[in-house]
Design a protein around this motif. Sequence first.
Motif, PDB file in Angstrom:
ATOM      1  N   ASP A 245      54.648  22.971  78.113  1.00 31.98           N
ATOM      2  CA  ASP A 245      56.060  23.778  77.795  1.00 31.98           C
ATOM      3  C   ASP A 245      57.267  22.680  77.505  1.00 31.98           C
ATOM      4  OD1 ASP A 245      58.290  25.285  77.776  1.00 31.98           O
ATOM      5  OD2 ASP A 245      58.046  26.222  79.733  1.00 31.98           O
ATOM      6  N   PRO A 246      57.040  22.347  76.278  1.00 26.22           N
ATOM      7  CA  PRO A 246      58.396  21.274  76.019  1.00 26.22           C
ATOM      8  C   PRO A 246      59.702  21.979  75.918  1.00 26.22           C
ATOM      9  CG  PRO A 246      56.695  21.554  74.159  1.00 26.22           C
ATOM     10  CD  PRO A 246      56.258  22.532  75.016  1.00 26.22           C
ATOM     11  N   LEU A 247      59.802  23.190  75.821  1.00 24.63           N
ATOM     12  CA  LEU A 247      60.958  23.910  75.717  1.00 24.63           C
ATOM     13  C   LEU A 247      61.944  23.739  77.318  1.00 24.63           C
ATOM     14  CD1 LEU A 247      63.261  25.599  74.502  1.00 24.63           C
ATOM     15  CD2 LEU A 247      62.038  27.559  75.139  1.00 24.63           C
ATOM     16  N   ALA A 248      61.142  23.778  78.263  1.00 23.81           N
ATOM     17  CA  ALA A 248      61.648  23.488  79.479  1.00 23.81           C
ATOM     18  C   ALA A 248      62.204  22.282  79.579  1.00 23.81           C
ATOM     19  CB  ALA A 248      60.478  23.820  80.659  1.00 23.81           C
ATOM     20  N   ILE A 249      61.809  21.197  79.116  1.00 26.56           N
ATOM     21  CA  ILE A 249      62.706  19.940  79.117  1.00 26.56           C
ATOM     22  C   ILE A 249      63.720  20.007  78.160  1.00 26.56           C
ATOM     23  CG2 ILE A 249      62.069  17.406  78.462  1.00 26.56           C
ATOM     24  CD1 ILE A 249      59.177  17.746  79.239  1.00 26.56           C
ATOM     25  N   ILE A 250      63.529  20.464  77.004  1.00 24.03           N
ATOM     26  CA  ILE A 250      64.879  20.478  75.925  1.00 24.03           C
ATOM     27  C   ILE A 250      65.768  21.303  76.643  1.00 24.03           C
ATOM     28  CG2 ILE A 250      65.703  21.513  73.948  1.00 24.03           C
ATOM     29  CD1 ILE A 250      62.774  21.027  72.802  1.00 24.03           C
ATOM     30  N   THR A 251      65.759  22.390  77.354  1.00 22.43           N
ATOM     31  CA  THR A 251      66.452  23.436  78.305  1.00 22.43           C
ATOM     32  C   THR A 251      67.350  22.502  79.419  1.00 22.43           C
ATOM     33  OG1 THR A 251      65.375  25.175  77.727  1.00 22.43           O
ATOM     34  CG2 THR A 251      67.048  25.224  79.188  1.00 22.43           C
ATOM     35  N   ASP A 252      66.553  22.039  80.168  1.00 20.02           N
ATOM     36  CA  ASP A 252      67.242  21.086  81.083  1.00 20.02           C
ATOM     37  C   ASP A 252      68.214  20.026  80.428  1.00 20.02           C
ATOM     38  OD1 ASP A 252      66.463  22.629  83.434  1.00 20.02           O
ATOM     39  OD2 ASP A 252      64.805  21.377  83.743  1.00 20.02           O
ATOM     40  N   LEU A 253      67.590  19.404  79.404  1.00 24.75           N
ATOM     41  CA  LEU A 253      68.517  18.422  79.003  1.00 24.75           C
ATOM     42  C   LEU A 253      69.825  18.668  78.025  1.00 24.75           C
ATOM     43  CD1 LEU A 253      65.671  16.152  76.950  1.00 24.75           C
ATOM     44  CD2 LEU A 253      67.026  15.442  79.017  1.00 24.75           C
ATOM     45  N   ARG A 254      69.550  19.992  77.670  1.00 25.05           N
ATOM     46  CA  ARG A 254      70.938  20.713  76.978  1.00 25.05           C
ATOM     47  C   ARG A 254      71.723  21.139  78.120  1.00 25.05           C
ATOM     48  NH1 ARG A 254      68.465  25.403  73.028  1.00 25.05           N
ATOM     49  NH2 ARG A 254      68.528  24.193  71.017  1.00 25.05           N
ATOM     50  N   ARG A 255      71.178  21.654  79.210  1.00 25.08           N
ATOM     51  CA  ARG A 255      72.152  21.935  80.348  1.00 25.08           C
ATOM     52  C   ARG A 255      72.933  20.905  81.017  1.00 25.08           C
ATOM     53  NH1 ARG A 255      67.535  25.725  83.527  1.00 25.08           N
ATOM     54  NH2 ARG A 255      68.654  28.033  82.777  1.00 25.08           N
ATOM     55  N   TYR A 256      72.490  19.371  80.979  1.00 24.77           N
ATOM     56  CA  TYR A 256      73.014  18.369  81.599  1.00 24.77           C
ATOM     57  C   TYR A 256      74.046  17.950  80.566  1.00 24.77           C
ATOM     58  CZ  TYR A 256      73.912  13.532  82.278  1.00 24.77           C
ATOM     59  OH  TYR A 256      74.802  12.394  82.486  1.00 24.77           O
ATOM     60  N   ALA A 257      73.831  18.155  79.213  1.00 20.58           N
ATOM     61  CA  ALA A 257      74.881  17.818  78.202  1.00 20.58           C
ATOM     62  C   ALA A 257      76.219  18.660  78.418  1.00 20.58           C
ATOM     63  CB  ALA A 257      74.338  17.891  76.754  1.00 20.58           C
ATOM     64  N   VAL A 258      75.976  19.884  78.616  1.00 21.79           N
ATOM     65  CA  VAL A 258      76.920  21.038  78.526  1.00 21.79           C
ATOM     66  C   VAL A 258      77.657  20.849  79.907  1.00 21.79           C
ATOM     67  CG1 VAL A 258      77.634  23.368  78.549  1.00 21.79           C
ATOM     68  CG2 VAL A 258      75.922  22.663  76.973  1.00 21.79           C
ATOM     69  N   MET A 259      76.872  20.999  81.014  1.00 18.72           N
ATOM     70  CA  MET A 259      77.360  21.376  82.280  1.00 18.72           C
ATOM     71  C   MET A 259      77.825  20.025  82.934  1.00 18.72           C
ATOM     72  SD  MET A 259      74.942  24.165  83.395  1.00 18.72           S
ATOM     73  CE  MET A 259      75.889  24.949  84.693  1.00 18.72           C
ATOM     74  N   GLU A 260      77.103  18.967  82.860  1.00 18.33           N
ATOM     75  CA  GLU A 260      77.870  17.634  83.290  1.00 18.33           C
ATOM     76  C   GLU A 260      78.672  16.590  82.582  1.00 18.33           C
ATOM     77  OE1 GLU A 260      76.931  16.228  86.257  1.00 18.33           O
ATOM     78  OE2 GLU A 260      75.596  17.412  87.126  1.00 18.33           O
ATOM     79  N   GLU A 261      78.461  16.911  81.028  1.00 20.35           N
ATOM     80  CA  GLU A 261      79.198  16.007  80.208  1.00 20.35           C
ATOM     81  C   GLU A 261      80.146  16.839  79.527  1.00 20.35           C
ATOM     82  OE1 GLU A 261      76.240  12.430  79.426  1.00 20.35           O
ATOM     83  OE2 GLU A 261      75.965  14.062  78.162  1.00 20.35           O
ATOM     84  N   SER A 262      79.922  18.128  79.290  1.00 19.04           N
ATOM     85  CA  SER A 262      80.800  18.928  78.588  1.00 19.04           C
ATOM     86  C   SER A 262      80.824  18.457  76.852  1.00 19.04           C
ATOM     87  CB  SER A 262      82.194  18.773  78.832  1.00 19.04           C
ATOM     88  OG  SER A 262      82.463  19.488  80.087  1.00 19.04           O
ATOM     89  N   GLN A 263      79.306  18.190  76.617  1.00 18.41           N
ATOM     90  CA  GLN A 263      79.254  17.675  75.292  1.00 18.41           C
ATOM     91  C   GLN A 263      78.330  18.484  74.677  1.00 18.41           C
ATOM     92  OE1 GLN A 263      78.136  13.497  74.861  1.00 18.41           O
ATOM     93  NE2 GLN A 263      79.621  12.703  76.084  1.00 18.41           N
ATOM     94  N   ALA A 264      78.633  19.347  73.560  1.00 19.27           N
ATOM     95  CA  ALA A 264      77.661  20.185  72.674  1.00 19.27           C
ATOM     96  C   ALA A 264      78.535  19.964  71.305  1.00 19.27           C
ATOM     97  CB  ALA A 264      77.912  21.349  73.216  1.00 19.27           C
ATOM     98  N   PRO A 265      77.558  20.286  70.459  1.00 17.55           N
ATOM     99  CA  PRO A 265      77.980  20.634  69.000  1.00 17.55           C
ATOM    100  C   PRO A 265      78.889  21.701  68.847  1.00 17.55           C
ATOM    101  CG  PRO A 265      75.572  20.661  69.061  1.00 17.55           C
ATOM    102  CD  PRO A 265      76.038  20.599  70.666  1.00 17.55           C
ATOM    103  N   SER A 266      80.080  21.480  67.905  1.00 17.29           N
ATOM    104  CA  SER A 266      81.087  22.303  67.766  1.00 17.29           C
ATOM    105  C   SER A 266      80.960  23.777  67.877  1.00 17.29           C
ATOM    106  CB  SER A 266      82.083  21.808  66.815  1.00 17.29           C
ATOM    107  OG  SER A 266      81.203  22.059  65.743  1.00 17.29           O
ATOM    108  N   SER A 267      79.849  24.012  67.215  1.00 15.83           N
ATOM    109  CA  SER A 267      79.582  25.519  66.869  1.00 15.83           C
ATOM    110  C   SER A 267      78.811  26.138  68.386  1.00 15.83           C
ATOM    111  CB  SER A 267      78.028  25.672  66.053  1.00 15.83           C
ATOM    112  OG  SER A 267      77.226  24.936  66.440  1.00 15.83           O
TER     113      SER A 267
END
Length: 431
Positions: A380-402
């Motif tokens: 399940d590669p998506l599980a890893i991708i999802t957790d990396l995204r969660r960190y970027a958004v919820m810990e760093e407040s970093q996400a693409p502008s869209s």
Amino acid sequence: MISQILFIALTIAAIAFFSFNLKKVIRNIKLGRPADRSDQPSKRLATMLKVAFGQTKMAVRPIPAALHFVVYVGFVIINIEVLEIMIDGIFGTHRIFGGLGSVYNFLIGGFEFLALGVWIACVIFLIRRNILKLKRFIARELTGWPKSDANYILFTEILLMTAFLLMNAADAKLQALGAHYYISAGSFPVSHFLQNLLPANDANLIAIERGCWWFHIIGILAFLNYLPYSKHFHILFAFPNTYFSNLEPKGEFTNMQSVTNEVKVMLDPSFAPPEAEAGRFGAKDVNDLTWVNLMNAYTCTECGRCTSVCPANITGKLLSPRKIMMDTRDRMEEVGKTLDKGGAGFDDGKSLIDDYITREEIWACTSCNACVEACPINIDPLAIITDLRRYAVMEESQAPSSISTMLGNIENNGAPWKYSPADRLNWAKEN
């Protein structure tokens, strides 16, 4: 007696070295967070039997499925002969099971046909990888070691099957000549055709038979110890990996316990979350992923089926689900070596996100689950991708502008769009 002592010493050394490396792999997997996969044992067993033993998900691509099945069955069944080799090597006997008569003849004959099938399948696999150069085998992540690793294994299988057939051919010829020690046992429908290529005198035939016998067993022991360094660890890990795979519907996201605890604290200030559940939101490094994610990484066969169906990759985006798994395994190995060198608590200043997997990769994912559906062993590669995204958004407040705009609209308007909730039904008004 010297031969027996040497055989026993080599076997013990090989098993000890493999156990040492396997212990390190298990240690690395345990770097991950806990995950409860003990539910529904009967369903999990059925999944393992169907997917790992039955290889049902391979059937989507019939030609490689058939070739892989031949190699798989050949590898499993031919190595039953290893039991006889082990007994012969320890006690100095020769074809100890030869007394089974017609049953033994049937087994050896079957082994030979399987050996020929494995030989042919491996040659075809080499041609597909190195001459036809199928697209999923020439990706940027399959240069260097990953490419060589696959070829090494295929060449090794070819050499082992060749040695097996030559050993039988020399043995059969020695039996026909009435050579001492070579009892009349076995049926040789394939190696029979190789006998004309062999010398006629006993001494040379014995040298060939013994040489191939030793090459066969040493090759198997060497292969065993090569597995922890290779993508072919899936030979062992495919079974636990499918057993512990996610049984929930594909695409169903779970609530993060850390977020649930935060909400509970907001609603009830007296609530104290368990210390074991404290931690960051999402995953920055491999120790933030679950042990199941890390086992997935060790189990990945690098076959590229996930990447070949990934819509982001097909349209030229940087994302490759196969690379996500390879990067996770590489980082896990690096963390393990760091622990060996500096001990627990030592920080090498690196992380899975940014140092191995880029932001562009994780945000290219459409979360469509095509990679999860395509994987023949339920990785399940998506599980890893999802957790990396969660960190970027919820810990760093970093996400693409869209993404940031969409999240802001959901927070303010209750929907991904910029329109006020009061205007949501304007489209249905009559003109």
